[in-house]
Each structure stands twice: as structure tokens, then as C-alpha cells.
Design an enzyme around this catalytic site. Structure first.
Site, mmCIF file in Angstrom:
data_model
loop_
_atom_site.group_PDB
_atom_site.id
_atom_site.type_symbol
_atom_site.label_atom_id
_atom_site.label_comp_id
_atom_site.label_asym_id
_atom_site.label_seq_id
_atom_site.Cartn_x
_atom_site.Cartn_y
_atom_site.Cartn_z
ATOM 1 N N ASP B 76 25.318 -12.307 13.459
ATOM 2 C CA ASP B 76 24.970 -11.017 12.869
ATOM 3 C C ASP B 76 25.884 -9.920 13.401
ATOM 4 O O ASP B 76 26.559 -10.082 14.422
ATOM 5 C CB ASP B 76 23.501 -10.667 13.139
ATOM 6 C CG ASP B 76 23.188 -10.531 14.617
ATOM 7 O OD1 ASP B 76 23.663 -11.382 15.421
ATOM 8 O OD2 ASP B 76 22.485 -9.578 14.991
ATOM 9 N N GLU B 130 21.062 -10.880 17.037
ATOM 10 C CA GLU B 130 21.344 -10.561 18.446
ATOM 11 C C GLU B 130 21.491 -9.062 18.636
ATOM 12 O O GLU B 130 21.259 -8.551 19.727
ATOM 13 C CB GLU B 130 22.619 -11.278 18.887
ATOM 14 C CG GLU B 130 22.887 -11.232 20.396
ATOM 15 C CD GLU B 130 23.720 -10.024 20.851
ATOM 16 O OE1 GLU B 130 23.795 -9.804 22.073
ATOM 17 O OE2 GLU B 130 24.263 -9.278 19.993
#
Lengths: 356, 356
Positions: B76, B130
Site C-alpha cells: 500500500d 501498513e
């Protein structure tokens, strides 16, 4: 549009206070009360010249007296806190605005209507929007649109003073002190400069500041220099690069607004200081003839007014102005707001003695 | 649903990085990239066991090697800042996530797919979420749902380190220090106690605090104790009765979370201190065999990791973990985010030498 029972301005000021409380008049929503006051003034006081100005009422005698006394009160209140209509408990009258300042309005309106041959020419000013931002203040609007109506040798404001005469008022200003640093990730804080840490010096100077006390015309004014806000921080993992301390300076009326600002800048020398707002104070003006006569007639010992009030608007016009009202300043804006009805009667009688 | 051109995990990691950047994958919106990665892994790496877990992909060899190396990267990114699709300028590859950390993902995925006979068993972990709150972190979900997939003798995280090996990580905690006073009208400030003024003592202790530096396994850790926020203030005319200072302590991994909290409480003895959050650090673990072999093979000199990363999740599982990725940590989360393609090649070759 009037309520079911028209206002009776000739009634006992205690009953009149209750009647005024029973017509809600939160700031910007004073029209109904202004309408009722206008109708009552026109019907019950043919000796007064009446002028409507927005939601404010102006009324005056034109008797050619040597001096003119102006009686002023705001008719708006802070938001209602489940405390309308009014209620009586023994000597106490409860309700929103009872203390701040419909009791004062009642005393002033009653005297203006019932004293058809007063010793001084009288001007009654009942105005709107005092409890909100200064730009909306009805007295300011009257000054702009009907400046001649504010001519007087003494102005009395019916703000709550517990029936004591409060003279002059302190000025107030606010500054924002911005402390700058350098942003960095807090995991590598040595790359930054923490603006919040650096603001500690501003707080140190505030803590160590000794506020001045000064006697003016026998009134003791105590100044105050206080942080009223502090803000800083970007995120939980960032060394902040800016911290702002908001400081309020309440200054005695022997300082001009400019001198007060200069003083604050001196206290925070080395920091970035921005003036946010300022309202000048008002000197007591107790050496003027009309003020001396008022003190002599009422036998009052004046004390200093600490808060800022519209007294200073009159002071700026060169008119000595005093706060004098039956309300209790410590109850203003509280849910338990009330007024001691004995003080309503006492201030009415003292003022009647002065004005008759 | 796959994009127009399927991902080719066997391609040069530079081209693969560009291809990964071109599939947007802002946190919580990783599904398309996860789908494409899953399709590519299943099609291009028959030697790997593949497991989907939400928007994360797990893949591993099962060769019965004596040791296992785990390669982990989050897929991400922070929100796109007008920097997708990717673009090349000379040796630099620009784009959202290029540095943090799709370049690392590309290196790891490329090696896992192309090294069909690695010296160690390999586990590839490509995970989601994250960059947002820890509770959403895909690695945490994998730990809860597929704990056995995280077994390893060494974990490498592809976080941006400029191709340097960063060992361990510091812990971080935040506390809120509340300073109380007594509210009063600022015109009568002597009736109150200014909580903002009193917070000056907290800032003084922060300013005078000397952060510790400690050497662990040859890595120098520098701690930091920083105000990351301050707030106080009721209104422009009120002496504030409360001021809150938010303090972030970044602590070396030789302190436990409990010891770090106790230290902060000691620094602010006499104040009301509330722990808001805490993440333990991770010791470097460089004395473990797999870590020693990695350092020998890559010839790298490890340095301390200051920021908190998912390394500490592995440390909590008893697995030595290092950050090692081609991205530039100083560019992470910026509009100008880019990666030096020479470092993509260099880290690929160094890791290939270690793993072959």
C-alpha cells in the site's frame, strides 16, 4: 406584535423586571421585546421623544436643562438555559437576563417614564446585541446613525454591579505570540527545532510577570497578563515547527491602547507578536460635575470596573460613564441567574433621588 | 480483474517497480494490485506455495533447507499526490510508492520468482495497510490468521534505507501530560490559576532533557523526548484551567516498553501523566547466524533504524529482522517521491548473491 399583557413601564420595577424576562430576547432575536417597549413608551410616556433604531429604542426629554443624564441598558441576553419564564423565590427573582441586565433596564425605563419633570434632561437608550461580537453592538450602530442622541454630561450603564458604582473600565487586548522552529520526524528529532519547547520561554515570562496595580480617582485597578490559549503540534510523530500562545492583557485605563500594546511587545521582546484585537479602557471621569453630583446624591463609593463594558464607548466620546445596576455580576450568564429584588428597589430609590 | 498488461514478476526489477507504481494501491484500496500479484505468482512461480490473505499475498518454497529467509514488503501507499503513473528521468524513477516501498517489493518478488533453487527456503510476504493505523496492518492480520507463514531465521523488510542495512528499531510511546489550574475571568485573573503558565515547567524539563545515545551490536541509537503537541484554552477572556502537553518518547531497544514508560514518568514526576500508546523497539539481533551470513554476503555495515517499522513485529516473534530496501527514506510520503534505479539493481544483485 405585542404579547398578551402589554408592558407597563410605570409598574414597580421588580414586576417590570419579571415582565421583561418573560419576553425572550436572546441576541439578534430582540424584535418582539423592542416592539413591546416601543409601544409602551409611545403609550405611557407622552413627555418623551421616541426614536426606533433597529431593535433599539431611544427616548428623551427636551426640557432645556443645563445638564443631561443618559441611562443605557442592553435588552439582549445570552442563550436561555431553561430559565425563562421568570420565577420568584422570596426576595430573589430568577430568570435569563434578570441580572444581566433586565433589572437595570426596568429601573431606567421606570424612572424615564415616571419622572416627567426630572432635574436633568434624561435620555433612555435600550439597545440590542451587546452579548455578541462588538461589530453587532446596537450602541455602536446608534453612534453611527444617531450620534446626537448620545450627547450627555453623564452616562449610567445598568450592567450588574450589585448596586455599587463601578467607575471606568480596564482595557483589553489580545496578542498571538508565534514561536517558530523546524519540523522533523520525531524519530530523528535532532534534525528539528521544537517550537513547543521554545514556547517555554514565553510561559516563563508570563509566570514571572508581576501585574501592576494603580489607583486612579480613588479606584484601584489590577492589571493581568494571562495566556488564554496555546496550540502547537503537527502529528504524533513530528517535531512541531510552530507554537502559538494567545495572551490577553487587561490594562488599567491610564494606559492607552497603543501604550498597552507597546508594553506587551516589550515583555515578549524577541518573539513574533501579532495584535489580534484591542479595546481601550475608560478613565473613571469622577471629577466631572455630573459624576460628582451622582456620587453625592447616591452616597456611593466607586470601585474599579475590571471587565470591559460599553462604558468605554461613552468614554471615547468624552462622556463620563459609570456602571450602576442592581444585578449580580457573578451570576451573569449562569443557569442560576437571579437578582435580589431589594437591590432593584434600592437602586431605583437612589437614582430617583439623584434625578428628581 | 487484471490490468491491460499482466504483471511480469520475472522482468527487470526496475521495470517491475514502474509496473507496480502504475497500479494505484492506496491503503484499503489494494485489491486490484493484490489480484494482479496473485495471478502473476500463480502463473509465473510454480515452485512457490501461494496463499491469499485478504489483500495480502504469501508465497514460499518448501525445499527443506536448514534456514528460512523471509522477504516482506507492504504494497500500500499513502494517498496519490498527482504522481501516478510513474515516469523516468535519467536514473530516477518517480511515482507514488516508488521509494516506499514498491521498489523493495519488486526486488523481493523478482528474486522469489526467479530463484527456483535458493540457498535458504524463502518466504515472500506482500501485505496491505501498513501506512495507516496499526490495527489495520496486514502483517498483524497474517500473524493472527497464518502465524506459521511467518516462521523464519531472518526477516528482511524492504522499507526504504537507501540500500543500507538498518538494524532493529527504536520503540515509541506517547503520553499526555495534563496540567490543571482554576478557571477565572481574565479580567479578574487573580481569582484563577493559569494552567498554561504552569505547563511552562513541563516545557522546561523537555528543553533541558539530555537524550541518551547507546551502542547496541555496533549500532548507535539516539533517543528523543519531544513535545509533539500542546493545547489549552477555553475562550479569549478566560484563565485556562487545563493544558495538555503530548510528548513522544523514541527509545532505544535496550529499554522495554515498561521501562520506557517508567522513565518518562520519572522525568515528569509531580505531573499527571497518561500513557496514550506504546510500541516496543526491536533489538538488532545481528548476532544470529542468518543475520551474520546476510551481512557477510552483502558486505553491509548496519546502522540503527530510528523510525518504528514492522521489524519490531518480527522481533516480538523472536525473529531477527532488518530493513533493507532501495528506496530513499527522506522521500517517502512526498510529492517528489522517487527511487534511484541503480540502487534497485544493486540491492537485487546483493540479495541474489546472499540467497543463491
Amino acid at each position: 406584535m405585542t404579547g398578551p399583557v402589554p408592558l407597563d413601564l410605570t409598574a414597580d420595577p421588580i414586576d417590570l423586571t419579571a415582565a421583561l424576562v418573560d419576553v425572550p430576547s436572546v441576541s439578534r432575536d430582540e424584535q418582539r421585546l423592542a416592539d413591546e417597549l416601543e409601544a409602551a413608551l409611545r403609550a405611557q410616556a407622552p413627555h418623551l421623544e421616541v426614536q426606533r433604531c433597529g431593535q433599539a429604542l431611544l427616548a428623551r426629554t427636551n426640557l432645556g436643562r443645563e445638564r443631561r443624564v443618559l441611562l443605557a441598558g442592553h435588552i439582549d441576553t445570552v442563550p436561555i438555559a431553561d430559565n425563562v419564564p421568570s420565577r420568584r423565590e422570596g426576595d430573589l427573582l430568577y430568570g435569563c437576563g434578570s441580572s444581566d441586565m433586565k433589572a437595570g433596564d426596568a429601573v431606567f425605563a421606570h424612572l424615564a417614564v415616571t419622572l416627567t419633570e426630572p432635574r436633568y434632561d434624561l435620555t433612555l437608550v435600550l439597545y440590542d446585541c451587546e452579548e455578541i461580537e462588538a461589530a453587532a453592538n446596537g450602541l455602536g450602530r446608534i453612534e453611527r446613525e444617531h450620534r446626537d442622541w448620545l450627547e450627555a454630561d453623564l452616562a449610567l450603564l445598568g450592567e450588574p454591579t450589585n448596586g455599587v458604582v463601578e467607575a471606568g473600565c480596564q482595557g483589553t487586548l489580545r496578542v498571538e505570540i508565534t514561536v517558530r522552529g523546524r519540523r522533523a520526524h520525531s524519530a530523528r528529532s535532532w534534525l528539528g527545532e521544537n517550537a513547543v519547547h521554545a514556547a517555554g520561554e514565553v510561559l516563563r515570562r508570563l509566570s514571572e510577570h508581576k501585574a501592576r496595580e494603580v489607583d486612579i480617582d480613588g479606584c484601584l485597578y489590577r492589571e493581568g497578563l494571562q495566556a488564554v490559549g496555546i496550540r502547537g503540534g503537527v502529528a504524533g510523530n513530528v517535531v512541531p515547527d510552530e507554537c502559538v500562545v494567545v495572551v490577553n492583557f487587561r490594562f488599567a485605563p491610564d494606559r492607552s491602547a497603543e501604550a498597552a500594546e507597546a508594553y506587551v511587545r516589550e515583555v515578549f521582546a524577541g518573539f513574533e507578536v501579532e495584535l489580534v484585537d484591542v479595546s481601550p479602557g475608560a478613565l473613571p471621569g469622577l471629577d466631572r460635575p455630573a459624576a460628582e453630583e451622582f456620587l453625592a446624591a447616591t452616597g456611593a463609593t466607586p470601585t474599579a470596573k475590571y471587565g470591559w463594558t460599553d462604558v468605554s464607548r461613552f468614554a471615547a466620546l468624552g462622556i463620563p460613564a459609570l456602571n450602576y445596576g442592581p444585578g449580580d455580576p457573578n451570576l451573569a450568564h449562569t443557569r442560576e441567574e437571579h437578582v435580589d429584588t431589594k437591590l432593584i428597589t434600592a437602586t431605583t430609590e437612589a437614582l430617583r433621588a439623584f434625578l428628581s
